[in-house]
Motif scaffolding. Structure first.
Motif, PDB file in Angstrom:
ATOM      1  N   HIS A   3       0.912  -1.331  -0.186  1.00  0.00           N
ATOM      2  CA  HIS A   3       0.138  -0.097   0.020  1.00  0.00           C
ATOM      3  C   HIS A   3       0.979   1.144  -0.050  1.00  0.00           C
ATOM      4  O   HIS A   3       0.714   2.213  -0.767  1.00  0.00           O
ATOM      5  N   LYS A  11       2.514   1.651  -3.321  1.00  0.00           N
ATOM      6  CA  LYS A  11       1.630   2.167  -4.399  1.00  0.00           C
ATOM      7  C   LYS A  11       1.331   3.491  -4.377  1.00  0.00           C
ATOM      8  O   LYS A  11       1.475   4.404  -5.331  1.00  0.00           O
ATOM      9  N   ILE A  48      -7.042   6.872  -7.527  1.00  0.00           N
ATOM     10  CA  ILE A  48      -6.136   5.873  -7.037  1.00  0.00           C
ATOM     11  C   ILE A  48      -6.688   5.732  -5.610  1.00  0.00           C
ATOM     12  O   ILE A  48      -6.833   4.559  -5.111  1.00  0.00           O
ATOM     13  N   GLN A  82      -9.940   5.505  -5.061  1.00  0.00           N
ATOM     14  CA  GLN A  82     -11.030   4.524  -5.024  1.00  0.00           C
ATOM     15  C   GLN A  82     -10.768   3.185  -4.843  1.00  0.00           C
ATOM     16  O   GLN A  82     -11.375   2.284  -4.374  1.00  0.00           O
ATOM     17  N   TRP A  83      -9.283   2.883  -5.434  1.00  0.00           N
ATOM     18  CA  TRP A  83      -8.950   1.541  -4.955  1.00  0.00           C
ATOM     19  C   TRP A  83      -8.693   1.377  -3.479  1.00  0.00           C
ATOM     20  O   TRP A  83      -9.193   0.119  -3.007  1.00  0.00           O
ATOM     21  N   PHE A  84      -8.067   2.149  -2.999  1.00  0.00           N
ATOM     22  CA  PHE A  84      -7.811   2.286  -1.567  1.00  0.00           C
ATOM     23  C   PHE A  84      -9.185   2.023  -0.557  1.00  0.00           C
ATOM     24  O   PHE A  84      -9.342   1.370   0.221  1.00  0.00           O
ATOM     25  N   SER A 143     -11.838   0.641  -1.625  1.00  0.00           N
ATOM     26  CA  SER A 143     -12.510  -0.752  -1.843  1.00  0.00           C
ATOM     27  C   SER A 143     -11.705  -1.670  -0.818  1.00  0.00           C
ATOM     28  O   SER A 143     -12.309  -2.592  -0.397  1.00  0.00           O
ATOM     29  N   GLU A 144     -10.244  -1.457  -0.998  1.00  0.00           N
ATOM     30  CA  GLU A 144      -9.509  -2.246  -0.088  1.00  0.00           C
ATOM     31  C   GLU A 144      -9.527  -2.136   1.497  1.00  0.00           C
ATOM     32  O   GLU A 144      -9.631  -3.163   2.066  1.00  0.00           O
ATOM     33  N   THR A 194      -2.766  -9.653  -3.955  1.00  0.00           N
ATOM     34  CA  THR A 194      -1.895  -8.596  -4.280  1.00  0.00           C
ATOM     35  C   THR A 194      -1.669  -8.668  -6.250  1.00  0.00           C
ATOM     36  O   THR A 194      -0.862  -7.997  -6.707  1.00  0.00           O
ATOM     37  N   ASN A 196      -6.004  -6.411  -9.733  1.00  0.00           N
ATOM     38  CA  ASN A 196      -6.831  -6.034  -8.510  1.00  0.00           C
ATOM     39  C   ASN A 196      -6.713  -4.403  -8.058  1.00  0.00           C
ATOM     40  O   ASN A 196      -5.495  -3.961  -8.259  1.00  0.00           O
TER      41      ASN A 196
END
Ligand code: FEO
Length: 170
Positions: free
Chosen positions: A52, A55, A118, A120-122, A124-125, A166, A170
């Protein structure tokens, strides 16, 4: 990149590294409790937090942002029972979720569109992480003081892999 967003992204990088550090410390404590499966699970959590942080680091580098790494705080080295440890992990994840949400709000206010994407990925995560840790807390509460049930859980957690989690897609 707007200054407020750049600063918040740098702060978030240090929070992700602190999360890694916290979970590595929790892994060591689980080893002391002779719960190798929980320790393995936490150690993978440590590795996931590193991904994370990187990223966000890569995002700053690729988007003309300035990386300014911050100090990482010392995590505790003493924890309580397995359920208390996992509850502490869940509380921590909730703090990280709040931090990501606040960062998203800043990016939206500053019209920083790539940062919103970016994040938005976090977002969801974070939902996934809270669910995973929340399930373990709930199961530990069901187990209560039952040793054999705890050992069964421990052997199940020993089977965790990061491969799917990972996957670059995804
Ligand atoms: Fe990177 Fe567990 O949040």
């Amino acid at each position: 990149m707007k200054n407020a967003v750049e600063t918040a992204l740098n702060q978030q990088i240090s929070k992700e590294f602190f999360s890694a550090y916290l979970y590595l410390s929790m892994a060591a404590f689980f080893e002391r409790l002779s719960l190798g499966g929980f320790a393995h699970w936490m150690r993978l959590q440590y590795e996931e937090e590193l991904t994370h942080a990187i990223k966000l680091y890569d995002f700053l580098v690729d988007n003309d942002g300035q990386v300014e790494l911050q100090a990482i705080a010392k995590p505790p080295s003493e924890f309580g029972t397995p359920v208390e440890i996992m509850e502490a992990a869940l509380d921590h994840e909730k703090e990280i979720t709040a931090s990501i949400n606040a960062l998203y709000e800043t990016a939206a206010k500053e019209n920083e569109y790539p940062t919103q994407i970016i994040l938005q990925w976090f977002i969801s995560e974070q939902a996934e992480e809270e669910k995973q840790v929340g399930d373990i807390v709930a199961q530990l509460k069901m187990v209560g003081g039952d040793g054999p049930a705890l050992l069964l859980m421990d052997s199940q957690l020993a089977g965790r892999t990061l491969q799917a989690e990972t996957d670059p897609a995804n």
